[in-house]
Design a protein around this motif. Sequence first.
Motif, PDB file in Angstrom:
ATOM      1  N   GLN A  50      10.481   4.512   2.381  1.00  0.00           N
ATOM      2  CA  GLN A  50      10.178   6.002   2.147  1.00  0.00           C
ATOM      3  C   GLN A  50      10.870   6.251   1.003  1.00  0.00           C
ATOM      4  OE1 GLN A  50       8.687   7.988   4.213  1.00  0.00           O
ATOM      5  NE2 GLN A  50       8.892   9.615   2.858  1.00  0.00           N
ATOM      6  N   MET A  51      10.246   7.154   0.235  1.00  0.00           N
ATOM      7  CA  MET A  51      10.979   7.594  -1.113  1.00  0.00           C
ATOM      8  C   MET A  51      10.561   9.137  -1.240  1.00  0.00           C
ATOM      9  SD  MET A  51       8.987   4.805  -3.745  1.00  0.00           S
ATOM     10  CE  MET A  51       7.444   5.310  -3.567  1.00  0.00           C
ATOM     11  N   ASN A  52      11.894   9.754  -1.330  1.00  0.00           N
ATOM     12  CA  ASN A  52      11.930  11.139  -1.327  1.00  0.00           C
ATOM     13  C   ASN A  52      12.582  11.498  -2.584  1.00  0.00           C
ATOM     14  OD1 ASN A  52      11.106  11.225   1.391  1.00  0.00           O
ATOM     15  ND2 ASN A  52      13.075  11.045   2.147  1.00  0.00           N
ATOM     16  N   SER A  53      12.250  12.756  -2.941  1.00  0.00           N
ATOM     17  CA  SER A  53      12.925  13.326  -4.389  1.00  0.00           C
ATOM     18  C   SER A  53      12.422  12.663  -5.441  1.00  0.00           C
ATOM     19  CB  SER A  53      14.495  13.412  -4.035  1.00  0.00           C
ATOM     20  OG  SER A  53      14.774  14.438  -2.948  1.00  0.00           O
ATOM     21  N   LEU A  54      11.302  12.010  -5.520  1.00  0.00           N
ATOM     22  CA  LEU A  54      10.929  11.331  -6.612  1.00  0.00           C
ATOM     23  C   LEU A  54      11.332  11.960  -7.757  1.00  0.00           C
ATOM     24  CD1 LEU A  54       7.640   9.803  -4.840  1.00  0.00           C
ATOM     25  CD2 LEU A  54       9.872   8.482  -5.871  1.00  0.00           C
ATOM     26  N   LYS A  55      11.501  10.945  -8.812  1.00  0.00           N
ATOM     27  CA  LYS A  55      11.693  11.474 -10.182  1.00  0.00           C
ATOM     28  C   LYS A  55      10.779  10.698 -11.074  1.00  0.00           C
ATOM     29  CE  LYS A  55      16.622  11.616  -9.408  1.00  0.00           C
ATOM     30  NZ  LYS A  55      18.047  11.208  -9.848  1.00  0.00           N
ATOM     31  N   PRO A  56      10.633  11.251 -12.248  1.00  0.00           N
ATOM     32  CA  PRO A  56       9.476  10.646 -13.232  1.00  0.00           C
ATOM     33  C   PRO A  56      10.101   9.096 -13.754  1.00  0.00           C
ATOM     34  CG  PRO A  56       9.976  13.004 -14.045  1.00  0.00           C
ATOM     35  CD  PRO A  56      10.829  12.522 -13.003  1.00  0.00           C
ATOM     36  N   GLN A  90       3.933  14.485  -7.807  1.00  0.00           N
ATOM     37  CA  GLN A  90       4.663  15.324  -8.675  1.00  0.00           C
ATOM     38  C   GLN A  90       6.251  15.131  -8.362  1.00  0.00           C
ATOM     39  OE1 GLN A  90       3.469  19.424  -8.126  1.00  0.00           O
ATOM     40  NE2 GLN A  90       1.968  19.439  -9.708  1.00  0.00           N
ATOM     41  N   ALA A  91       6.892  15.334  -9.288  1.00  0.00           N
ATOM     42  CA  ALA A  91       8.400  15.137  -9.435  1.00  0.00           C
ATOM     43  C   ALA A  91       8.859  16.203  -7.997  1.00  0.00           C
ATOM     44  CB  ALA A  91       9.208  15.841 -10.425  1.00  0.00           C
ATOM     45  N   GLY A  92       9.684  15.374  -7.301  1.00  0.00           N
ATOM     46  CA  GLY A  92      10.454  16.100  -6.186  1.00  0.00           C
ATOM     47  C   GLY A  92       9.519  15.700  -4.898  1.00  0.00           C
ATOM     48  N   GLY A  93       8.375  15.209  -5.015  1.00  0.00           N
ATOM     49  CA  GLY A  93       7.534  14.767  -4.134  1.00  0.00           C
ATOM     50  C   GLY A  93       7.959  13.354  -3.262  1.00  0.00           C
ATOM     51  N   SER A  94       7.112  12.854  -2.346  1.00  0.00           N
ATOM     52  CA  SER A  94       7.588  11.889  -1.420  1.00  0.00           C
ATOM     53  C   SER A  94       6.396  10.888  -1.397  1.00  0.00           C
ATOM     54  CB  SER A  94       7.906  12.277  -0.002  1.00  0.00           C
ATOM     55  OG  SER A  94       9.178  13.123   0.050  1.00  0.00           O
ATOM     56  N   LEU A  95       6.665   9.737  -1.205  1.00  0.00           N
ATOM     57  CA  LEU A  95       5.540   8.446  -0.950  1.00  0.00           C
ATOM     58  C   LEU A  95       6.401   7.618  -0.029  1.00  0.00           C
ATOM     59  CD1 LEU A  95       4.178   7.746  -4.351  1.00  0.00           C
ATOM     60  CD2 LEU A  95       3.008   9.006  -2.684  1.00  0.00           C
ATOM     61  N   ARG A  96       5.296   6.773   0.820  1.00  0.00           N
ATOM     62  CA  ARG A  96       5.747   5.669   1.745  1.00  0.00           C
ATOM     63  C   ARG A  96       4.981   4.685   1.435  1.00  0.00           C
ATOM     64  NH1 ARG A  96       4.979   4.633   8.192  1.00  0.00           N
ATOM     65  NH2 ARG A  96       7.094   3.758   8.755  1.00  0.00           N
ATOM     66  N   LEU A  97       5.690   3.546   0.920  1.00  0.00           N
ATOM     67  CA  LEU A  97       5.079   2.370   0.778  1.00  0.00           C
ATOM     68  C   LEU A  97       5.176   1.245   1.901  1.00  0.00           C
ATOM     69  CD1 LEU A  97       6.513   1.312  -2.906  1.00  0.00           C
ATOM     70  CD2 LEU A  97       4.723   2.897  -2.221  1.00  0.00           C
ATOM     71  N   SER A  98       4.357   0.659   1.940  1.00  0.00           N
ATOM     72  CA  SER A  98       4.237  -0.605   3.208  1.00  0.00           C
ATOM     73  C   SER A  98       3.849  -1.867   2.528  1.00  0.00           C
ATOM     74  CB  SER A  98       3.098  -0.074   4.260  1.00  0.00           C
ATOM     75  OG  SER A  98       3.489   0.902   4.827  1.00  0.00           O
ATOM     76  N   CYS A  99       4.527  -2.821   3.074  1.00  0.00           N
ATOM     77  CA  CYS A  99       4.366  -4.275   2.495  1.00  0.00           C
ATOM     78  C   CYS A  99       3.974  -5.100   4.026  1.00  0.00           C
ATOM     79  CB  CYS A  99       5.276  -4.829   2.050  1.00  0.00           C
ATOM     80  SG  CYS A  99       5.445  -6.290   1.835  1.00  0.00           S
ATOM     81  N   ALA A 100       2.834  -5.352   4.169  1.00  0.00           N
ATOM     82  CA  ALA A 100       2.262  -6.119   5.497  1.00  0.00           C
ATOM     83  C   ALA A 100       2.242  -7.642   5.190  1.00  0.00           C
ATOM     84  CB  ALA A 100       0.820  -5.646   5.971  1.00  0.00           C
ATOM     85  N   SER A 153       0.768  -1.265   0.097  1.00  0.00           N
ATOM     86  CA  SER A 153       0.092  -0.051   0.116  1.00  0.00           C
ATOM     87  C   SER A 153       0.889   1.229  -0.129  1.00  0.00           C
ATOM     88  CB  SER A 153      -0.818   0.038   1.117  1.00  0.00           C
ATOM     89  OG  SER A 153      -0.131   0.010   2.390  1.00  0.00           O
ATOM     90  N   GLY A 154       0.225   2.474  -0.299  1.00  0.00           N
ATOM     91  CA  GLY A 154       0.904   3.734  -0.364  1.00  0.00           C
ATOM     92  C   GLY A 154       1.396   4.337  -1.660  1.00  0.00           C
ATOM     93  N   GLY A 155       1.184   3.561  -2.644  1.00  0.00           N
ATOM     94  CA  GLY A 155       1.429   4.085  -3.889  1.00  0.00           C
ATOM     95  C   GLY A 155       0.523   5.377  -4.485  1.00  0.00           C
ATOM     96  N   GLY A 156       0.810   5.760  -5.436  1.00  0.00           N
ATOM     97  CA  GLY A 156      -0.103   6.910  -5.848  1.00  0.00           C
ATOM     98  C   GLY A 156       0.581   7.695  -6.841  1.00  0.00           C
TER      99      GLY A 156
END
Length: 115
Positions: free
Chosen positions: A81-87, A13-23, A7-10
């Motif tokens: 934890q994914m920061n500074s995301l790129k296309p 925008q470039a430069g943004g952050s997401l946090r994925l989880s795997c249960a 979970s946690g995908g979505g």
Amino acid sequence: QVQLVESGGGLVQAGGSLRLSCAAAGRLFSINDMAWYRQAPGKQRELVSSITRSGSTRYADFVKGRFTISRDNAKNTMYLQMNSLKPEDTGVYYCNVNVPPYWYWGRGTQVTVSS
């Protein structure tokens, strides 16, 4: 049998952050290594990061300094934890878990990074 739910995908925008989880759930006698893979459209699945039960981590060069993997053994859960995301980080992210003697895959969560 072991079930993995990411979970946690979505869309971000470039430069943004997401946090994925795997249960992980099911017959979990002992989870050893856990890992995140990703697959971009038209490309092969590739290893992003891995973590041992004791917490030792490894990262692909293309995410070093931007992504952080972690796990909570008490909750049988792994995070990314994914920061500074790129296309070019766009793709389906899968968790991969070793419950000896087998490896299990989740169904994946889509991450889309817009420019």
